[in-house]
Design a protein around this motif. Structure first.
Motif, PDB file in Angstrom:
ATOM      1  N   PHE A  30       0.862  -1.190   0.000  1.00 56.64           N
ATOM      2  CA  PHE A  30       0.000   0.000   0.000  1.00 56.64           C
ATOM      3  C   PHE A  30       0.899   1.241   0.000  1.00 56.64           C
ATOM      4  CE2 PHE A  30      -2.152  -3.502   2.205  1.00 56.64           C
ATOM      5  CZ  PHE A  30      -3.253  -3.662   1.361  1.00 56.64           C
ATOM      6  N   ARG A  35       2.414   4.537  -1.543  1.00 62.95           N
ATOM      7  CA  ARG A  35       2.174   5.594  -2.525  1.00 62.95           C
ATOM      8  C   ARG A  35       3.505   6.097  -3.056  1.00 62.95           C
ATOM      9  NH1 ARG A  35      -0.681   9.389   1.582  1.00 62.95           N
ATOM     10  NH2 ARG A  35       0.819   8.216   2.821  1.00 62.95           N
ATOM     11  N   GLU A  36       3.555   6.385  -4.345  1.00 64.64           N
ATOM     12  CA  GLU A  36       4.762   6.990  -4.890  1.00 64.64           C
ATOM     13  C   GLU A  36       4.986   8.320  -4.190  1.00 64.64           C
ATOM     14  OE1 GLU A  36       5.452   7.289  -9.132  1.00 64.64           O
ATOM     15  OE2 GLU A  36       4.308   5.451  -9.383  1.00 64.64           O
ATOM     16  N   LYS A  83      -6.033  -5.809  -1.901  1.00 64.88           N
ATOM     17  CA  LYS A  83      -5.298  -4.769  -2.624  1.00 64.88           C
ATOM     18  C   LYS A  83      -6.185  -4.096  -3.679  1.00 64.88           C
ATOM     19  CE  LYS A  83      -2.311  -2.147  -4.446  1.00 64.88           C
ATOM     20  NZ  LYS A  83      -0.902  -2.221  -4.729  1.00 64.88           N
ATOM     21  N   ASN A 141      -7.476  -0.100  -3.688  1.00 64.97           N
ATOM     22  CA  ASN A 141      -7.243   0.863  -4.774  1.00 64.97           C
ATOM     23  C   ASN A 141      -8.543   1.221  -5.496  1.00 64.97           C
ATOM     24  OD1 ASN A 141      -4.575   1.243  -4.313  1.00 64.97           O
ATOM     25  ND2 ASN A 141      -3.831   0.269  -6.177  1.00 64.97           N
ATOM     26  N   VAL A 160     -12.419   9.211  -5.170  1.00 67.39           N
ATOM     27  CA  VAL A 160     -12.041  10.436  -5.886  1.00 67.39           C
ATOM     28  C   VAL A 160     -13.044  10.715  -7.003  1.00 67.39           C
ATOM     29  CG1 VAL A 160     -10.261  11.553  -7.285  1.00 67.39           C
ATOM     30  CG2 VAL A 160      -9.591  10.207  -5.290  1.00 67.39           C
ATOM     31  N   PHE A 194      -8.601  11.903   0.436  1.00 70.33           N
ATOM     32  CA  PHE A 194      -9.054  11.540  -0.918  1.00 70.33           C
ATOM     33  C   PHE A 194     -10.384  12.204  -1.287  1.00 70.33           C
ATOM     34  CE2 PHE A 194      -6.269   8.513  -3.139  1.00 70.33           C
ATOM     35  CZ  PHE A 194      -5.228   8.580  -2.241  1.00 70.33           C
ATOM     36  N   ARG A 247     -10.150  15.464  -2.596  1.00 72.48           N
ATOM     37  CA  ARG A 247      -9.750  16.623  -3.409  1.00 72.48           C
ATOM     38  C   ARG A 247     -10.264  16.420  -4.834  1.00 72.48           C
ATOM     39  NH1 ARG A 247      -6.406  20.439  -1.594  1.00 72.48           N
ATOM     40  NH2 ARG A 247      -5.910  21.096  -3.717  1.00 72.48           N
ATOM     41  N   GLY A 289      -8.728  14.442 -11.546  1.00 74.39           N
ATOM     42  CA  GLY A 289      -8.893  12.997 -11.401  1.00 74.39           C
ATOM     43  C   GLY A 289      -7.591  12.258 -11.169  1.00 74.39           C
ATOM     44  N   TRP A 290      -7.685  10.929 -11.201  1.00 76.89           N
ATOM     45  CA  TRP A 290      -6.536  10.090 -10.844  1.00 76.89           C
ATOM     46  C   TRP A 290      -5.796   9.547 -12.054  1.00 76.89           C
ATOM     47  CZ3 TRP A 290      -8.546   5.372 -12.566  1.00 76.89           C
ATOM     48  CH2 TRP A 290      -9.921   5.197 -12.465  1.00 76.89           C
ATOM     49  N   GLY A 291      -4.479   9.391 -11.835  1.00 73.98           N
ATOM     50  CA  GLY A 291      -3.616   8.778 -12.847  1.00 73.98           C
ATOM     51  C   GLY A 291      -2.609   7.893 -12.152  1.00 73.98           C
ATOM     52  N   CYS A 299      -0.954   2.853 -10.878  1.00 80.03           N
ATOM     53  CA  CYS A 299      -1.708   1.875 -10.081  1.00 80.03           C
ATOM     54  C   CYS A 299      -3.212   1.984 -10.244  1.00 80.03           C
ATOM     55  CB  CYS A 299      -1.333   2.034  -8.614  1.00 80.03           C
ATOM     56  SG  CYS A 299       0.436   1.889  -8.359  1.00 80.03           S
ATOM     57  N   ASP A 332      -5.099  -0.979 -12.006  1.00 80.61           N
ATOM     58  CA  ASP A 332      -5.776  -1.908 -11.089  1.00 80.61           C
ATOM     59  C   ASP A 332      -7.296  -1.882 -11.265  1.00 80.61           C
ATOM     60  OD1 ASP A 332      -3.274  -2.471 -10.232  1.00 80.61           O
ATOM     61  OD2 ASP A 332      -3.436  -1.512  -8.276  1.00 80.61           O
ATOM     62  N   PHE A 338       1.756  12.830 -12.599  1.00 84.43           N
ATOM     63  CA  PHE A 338       0.372  12.393 -12.309  1.00 84.43           C
ATOM     64  C   PHE A 338      -0.100  12.889 -10.948  1.00 84.43           C
ATOM     65  CE2 PHE A 338       0.013   8.921  -9.178  1.00 84.43           C
ATOM     66  CZ  PHE A 338       1.331   8.523  -9.000  1.00 84.43           C
ATOM     67  N   LYS A 339       0.851  13.305 -10.127  1.00 82.14           N
ATOM     68  CA  LYS A 339       0.519  13.980  -8.864  1.00 82.14           C
ATOM     69  C   LYS A 339       1.785  14.712  -8.420  1.00 82.14           C
ATOM     70  CE  LYS A 339       1.771  10.197  -5.744  1.00 82.14           C
ATOM     71  NZ  LYS A 339       1.385   9.331  -4.632  1.00 82.14           N
ATOM     72  N   ARG A 381      -6.524  21.763 -10.322  1.00 81.94           N
ATOM     73  CA  ARG A 381      -6.105  21.217  -9.023  1.00 81.94           C
ATOM     74  C   ARG A 381      -6.282  22.182  -7.862  1.00 81.94           C
ATOM     75  NH1 ARG A 381      -5.928  15.711  -9.702  1.00 81.94           N
ATOM     76  NH2 ARG A 381      -4.799  15.188 -11.591  1.00 81.94           N
TER      77      ARG A 381
HETATM   78  C1  UGA Z   1      -1.832   4.320  -4.929  1.00 76.91           C
HETATM   79  C2  UGA Z   1      -2.370   3.954  -3.531  1.00 76.91           C
HETATM   80  O1  UGA Z   1      -2.673   5.154  -2.820  1.00 76.91           O
HETATM   81  C3  UGA Z   1      -1.345   3.131  -2.747  1.00 76.91           C
HETATM   82  O2  UGA Z   1      -1.897   2.750  -1.500  1.00 76.91           O
HETATM   83  C4  UGA Z   1      -1.016   1.883  -3.555  1.00 76.91           C
HETATM   84  O3  UGA Z   1      -0.037   1.075  -2.902  1.00 76.91           O
HETATM   85  C5  UGA Z   1      -0.466   2.301  -4.898  1.00 76.91           C
HETATM   86  O4  UGA Z   1      -1.451   3.095  -5.593  1.00 76.91           O
HETATM   87  C6  UGA Z   1      -0.146   1.059  -5.681  1.00 76.91           C
HETATM   88  O5  UGA Z   1      -1.069   0.301  -6.005  1.00 76.91           O
HETATM   89  O6  UGA Z   1       1.040   0.732  -5.864  1.00 76.91           O
HETATM   90  P1  UGA Z   1      -0.228   6.198  -5.947  1.00 76.91           P
HETATM   91  O7  UGA Z   1      -0.625   5.699  -7.297  1.00 76.91           O
HETATM   92  O8  UGA Z   1       1.211   6.462  -5.669  1.00 76.91           O
HETATM   93  O9  UGA Z   1      -0.716   5.176  -4.782  1.00 76.91           O
HETATM   94  O10 UGA Z   1      -0.996   7.588  -5.776  1.00 76.91           O
HETATM   95  P2  UGA Z   1      -2.070   8.257  -4.800  1.00 76.91           P
HETATM   96  O11 UGA Z   1      -1.382   9.186  -3.889  1.00 76.91           O
HETATM   97  O12 UGA Z   1      -2.975   7.259  -4.230  1.00 76.91           O
HETATM   98  O13 UGA Z   1      -2.871   9.136  -5.879  1.00 76.91           O
HETATM   99  C7  UGA Z   1      -3.520   8.513  -6.990  1.00 76.91           C
HETATM  100  C8  UGA Z   1      -4.146   9.549  -7.881  1.00 76.91           C
HETATM  101  O14 UGA Z   1      -5.325  10.083  -7.257  1.00 76.91           O
HETATM  102  C9  UGA Z   1      -3.283  10.751  -8.212  1.00 76.91           C
HETATM  103  O15 UGA Z   1      -3.393  11.041  -9.598  1.00 76.91           O
HETATM  104  C10 UGA Z   1      -3.847  11.872  -7.375  1.00 76.91           C
HETATM  105  O16 UGA Z   1      -3.646  13.142  -7.961  1.00 76.91           O
HETATM  106  C11 UGA Z   1      -5.314  11.499  -7.349  1.00 76.91           C
HETATM  107  N1  UGA Z   1      -6.043  12.040  -6.167  1.00 76.91           N
HETATM  108  C12 UGA Z   1      -5.751  11.589  -4.923  1.00 76.91           C
HETATM  109  C13 UGA Z   1      -7.026  13.008  -6.350  1.00 76.91           C
HETATM  110  O17 UGA Z   1      -7.310  13.435  -7.496  1.00 76.91           O
HETATM  111  N2  UGA Z   1      -7.695  13.480  -5.268  1.00 76.91           N
HETATM  112  C14 UGA Z   1      -7.430  13.051  -4.002  1.00 76.91           C
HETATM  113  O18 UGA Z   1      -8.084  13.549  -3.062  1.00 76.91           O
HETATM  114  C15 UGA Z   1      -6.426  12.090  -3.833  1.00 76.91           C
END
Ligand code: UGA
Length: 434
Positions: free
Chosen positions: A160, A162-163, A216, A220, A227, A261, A263, A267-269, A272, A276, A330-331, A418
Motif C-alpha cells: 500500500f 504511494r509513490e 489490494k 485501490n 475520488v 481523498f 480533493r 482525477g486520478w492517474g 496503479c 488496477d 500524475f501527482k 487542481r
Molecule cells: C496508490 C495507492 O494510494 C497506494 O496505496 C497503492 O499502494 C499504490 O497506488 C499502488 O497500487 O502501488 P499512488 O498511485 O502512488 O498510490 O498515488 P495516490 O497518492 O494514491 O494518488 C492517486 C491519484 O489520485 C493521483 O493522480 C492523485 O492526484 C489522485 N487524487 C488523490 C485526487 O485526485 N484526489 C485526491 O483527493 C487524492
C-alpha cells in the motif's frame, strides 16, 4: 532474517531498503546491471523520498552491509524468504499481464531446485485473486520439482505504498496484510514483519492468499471510486455555483467518510489506480459480473480532462495560440507521468490547434517520450510568457506562489484543474470544480 527481493522497481527497491532498515539482511535481485551497481554503490536507483538515505545507510562501502544487490538468482539460495516484486502490466484490453511474474517464478523455481531446506516465496506485486495459488505457485513447482505447501511455502503480502511517500508508508503502515495458504508461510511472514509491527503497533490481518490479493484491488478500487465520486459531486456543485471544496471539507468531518481523498479536480492517474481498476473490472466481467460502480468511476475520471477543456473553450478559442500547461506529473512529489491527466489535457489542446508550452519541476523529461515535439519551459514563469491561456494539471505547491507572472500572458485566462492557483485581480480564473 535473510530475505531476497526479486525486482528493483519502486516497490522492490523500497521494501528491500526498508527490510534492511528494520534489521533484516537483504539481497535485491534484478536483471538490470546498472540498477544493481547503483544500489551496491549505496545510491537509490529511483526518485523516492527518503530512499537515498536508507540505501546509503545499508548498502555501499559506508553502509551497514545489510543491503546488497545482484543479477544472480542463485543469491536466493542463502535466503529464507523471497519477495516477488516484478511488474504486472496490462494487456490492451485492460486485463492483467502475468507473463513477467510467471517467467520470474519459473526462474526462481529452477534456482530453488538446488535448495535443501524449505523456502518461502511471498508475492508482493498486485495480482488478480487466485493468481498466487493458480499461476505463480504452479510456475515455481514446474521448474523446482518441489511441491507448494511442502518444500516451498507461498504467501501474498500486498503493498500500500504511494509513490513519493513509499518509505514512510512502509515504515508507518496503516495495516500489514499477510495472506498465506499454509502455516510456514504465515510464520515466516510474521518473522519478517514482527520488527515493524512491534515498533508501530500496526494492525496485522491474517488471511488466505486469494483474499489478500483482493484486499489490494478493493483498496485501490475504493480510493479511485472515492475520488471519482467527489469529482461527480463537485461537478454538480460547479453547475450550482457552489464551492465543492467547502462541501468536501464539511463531508470529511463525518468519520464514516473521512477527510482524505476528497480533493476534486482532474482525477486520478499513475501506474496503479488506472491499471488496477481496469484489471479488476476485466476480471469481474470474465466472471460474468458487471461492476457498475467501478466502471462509472473510470468513466467519471475519463471525463474530467474533457470538462476542463470545455471550461477553457468558454473563455478562449486557443486555435493557433500558445497555451501553458503547468504540471505534467500524475501527482505532485513525483516525476512519474504514467496515465497523467496532463496527457489528456495536452492531446485536447493539440486537437484544438493550440501550441503547447509545458512546465513541470521534475517530470518534463519523462513527458518528452509522449510529446517530443511540444515546447518545454524551464519555469512556470517562462511557460506563461505570451500564453493565450494557462491550464494547471498537477497541484505543485510552487504554482500557488505565481502572481505577477500572469501579467506576462497575452491573455490571462487560468483554468485550474487542481485548485492551487489563488484567484487574483487581473486574471480570469476558472476552477474545474469550484
Ligand atoms: C496508490 C495507492 O494510494 C497506494 O496505496 C497503492 O499502494 C499504490 O497506488 C499502488 O497500487 O502501488 P499512488 O498511485 O502512488 O498510490 O498515488 P495516490 O497518492 O494514491 O494518488 C492517486 C491519484 O489520485 C493521483 O493522480 C492523485 O492526484 C489522485 N487524487 C488523490 C485526487 O485526485 N484526489 C485526491 O483527493 C487524492
Amino acid at each position: 532474517m535473510f530475505i531476497s527481493v526479486i525486482g528493483s522497481g519502486y516497490v522492490g527497491t523500497t521494501i528491500a531498503a526498508c527490510f534492511a532498515e528494520i534489521g533484516h539482511d537483504v539481497v535485491n535481485v534484478d536483471i538490470d546491471e546498472d540498477i544493481v551497481a547503483t544500489i551496491n554503490a549505496g545510491e537509490a536507483p529511483i526518485h523516492e523520498d527518503r530512499l537515498p538515505e536508507l540505501v546509503a545507510a545499508h548498502a555501499g562501502e559506508d553502509g551497514t552491509g545489510r543491503l546488497q544487490a545482484t543479477t544472480d538468482y542463485k543469491a536466493v539460495l542463502d535466503t529464507e524468504v523471497t519477495f516477488l516484486c516484478l511488474p504486472t502490466p496490462q494487456h490492451d484490453d485492460g486485463s492483467i499481464d502475468l507473463s513477467i511474474m510467471e517467467a520470474g517464478a519459473e526462474q526462481l523455481g529452477s534456482t530453488l531446485e538446488a535448495k535443501a531446506d524449505r523456502h518461502t516465496v511471498v508475492v508482493k506485486s498486485t495480482v488478480i485473486p487466485g493468481s498466487t495459488a493458480d499461476v505463480i505457485g504452479p510456475a515455481i513447482e514446474s521448474t523446482s520439482g518441489k511441491a507448494i505447501g511442502e518444500e516451498i511455502s507461498i504467501g501474498m503480502n500486498p503493498e500500500f505504498l504511494r509513490e513519493g511517500t513509499a518509505v514512510h508508508d512502509f515504515l508507518d503502515p496503516d495495516k500489514v496484510v499477510l495472506g498465506a495458504d499454509d502455516d510456514h508461510a504465515l510464520a515466516d511472514m510474521h518473522t519478517v514483519f514482527d520488527p515493524l509491527v512491534e515498533r508501530t503497533d500496526a494492525p496485522v490481518v491474517e488471511t488466505d492468499t486469494k483474499t489478500a490479493e483482493m484486499i489490494k484491488y478493493a483498496n485501490n478500487g475504493f480510493l479511485a471510486a472515492k475520488v471519482s465520486l467527489i469529482n461527480d459531486i463537485a461537478n454538480i456543485c460547479k453547475e450550482f455555483g457552489i464551492d465543492s471544496y467547502e462541501v468536501a471539507d464539511a463531508m470529511g468531518l463525518d468519520d464514516r467518510i473521512g477527510a482524505k481523498f476528497l480533493r476534486s479536480g482532474l482525477g486520478w492517474g499513475g501506474s496503479c489506480f488506472p491499471k488496477d481498476t481496469n484489471a479488476i473490472i476485466n476480471a469481474a466481467r470474465e466472471a460474468e459480473y458487471e461492476p457498475e460502480m467501478l466502471a462509472s468511476a473510470v468513466s467519471v475520471n475519463d471525463l474530467q480532462p474533457k470538462r476542463l477543456l470545455s471550461l477553457m473553450d468558454d473563455h478562449a478559442d486557443v486555435d493557433g495560440k500558445r497555451v501553458a500547461v503547468l504540471g505534467l506529473a500524475f501527482k505532485p512529489g513525483t516525476d512519474d507521468v504514467r496515465n497523467s491527466r496532463a496527457i489528456d489535457v495536452i492531446e485536447g489542446l493539440q486537437d484544438r490547434g493550440a501550441t503547447v508550452v509545458a512546465y513541470d519541476p521534475v517530470a518534463a523529461e519523462n513527458m518528452r517520450a509522449h510529446f517530443p515535439d511540444i515546447e518545454y519551459a524551464d519555469s512556470a514563469a517562462e511557460a506563461l510568457v505570451d500564453a493565450g491561456a494557462a491550464v494547471v494539471a498537477t497541484g505543485w505547491d510552487e504554482f500557488a506562489a505565481l502572481d505577477a507572472e500572469f501579467d506576462e500572458m497575452a491573455s490571462p485566462i487560468v483554468v485550474d484543474g487542481r485548485r492551487v492557483v489563488e484567484r487574483r485581480d487581473g486574471i480570469t480564473y476558472e476552477g474545474l470544480t469550484w
